[in-house]
Write a protein that holds these residues in place. Structure first.
Motif: not given
Length: 135
Positions: A40-47
Motif C-alpha cells: 500500500r505504501d513504501v519508504s526507504v526503511t519499510g512498507f
C-alpha cells in the motif's frame, strides 16, 4: 499510533509482493507458506501491506517485491512491526514491515531506488490498483 512511526518519507504505491511465512510466523500455525500481498505504501526503511493471512507481530520474513515501473524485483528481509485486521475483510490484515539489513538481500538497491521518492498522485495509484486487482 504504531502505524505512523516510520521516520522516512513514504509514498502510496500499489505493488505486489510475495511474503514467505516461516515457522511461528502466523497465528494459524502455517509455516513455509508464501502469500501474495498488496503493498500500500513504501519508504526507504519499510512498507505497509495487505495480506490474506494473520501474520505475527515481531516475525522476521523474506519478501520479494516486484516494482513494475522499475522493472525489478527486490529480495528483502523484513520484521513485522504492527498488525491490524482489515476493516473491509476480516480474512485479511494490514501489516507494517521494517526492512532489515541482510547480506543476501537487495536492501542497498531498494534504498537507492527509493531515496528520492515522491508522491505519484492519487489517480495513477487508483488506476494501477484497478489494473492489478480489479477493484
Amino acid at each position: 499510533m504504531r502505524e505512523n512511526k516510520r521516520h522516512s518519507p513514504r509514498v502510496e504505491r500499489i505493488e505486489r509482493a510475495l511474503i514467505q511465512l516461516s515457522s511461528g510466523c502466523t497465528r494459524r500455525g502455517e509455516s513455509g507458506v508464501t502469500v501474495s500481498a498488496q503493498i500500500r505504501d513504501v519508504s526507504v526503511t519499510g512498507f505497509k501491506a495487505l495480506l490474506p493471512a494473520q501474520i505475527q507481530e515481531g516475525a522476521i520474513v523474506d519478501v520479494c517485491i516486484s516494482v513494475v515501473d522499475h522493472m525489478h524485483r527486490y529480495l528483502l528481509v523484513a520484521q513485522v512491526m504492527w498488525v491490524k485486521p482489515d476493516e473491509e475483510d476480516t480474512e485479511y490484515c494490514l501489516a507494517g514491515f521494517r526492512l532489515l539489513p541482510s547480506e543476501e538481500s537487495d536492501l542497498m538497491m531498494w534504498m537507492r531506488a527509493f531515496r528520492g521518492i515522491s508522491h505519484s498522485g492519487k489517480h495513477s495509484v487508483e488506476r494501477k490498483r484497478k489494473a492489478l486487482f480489479g477493484h
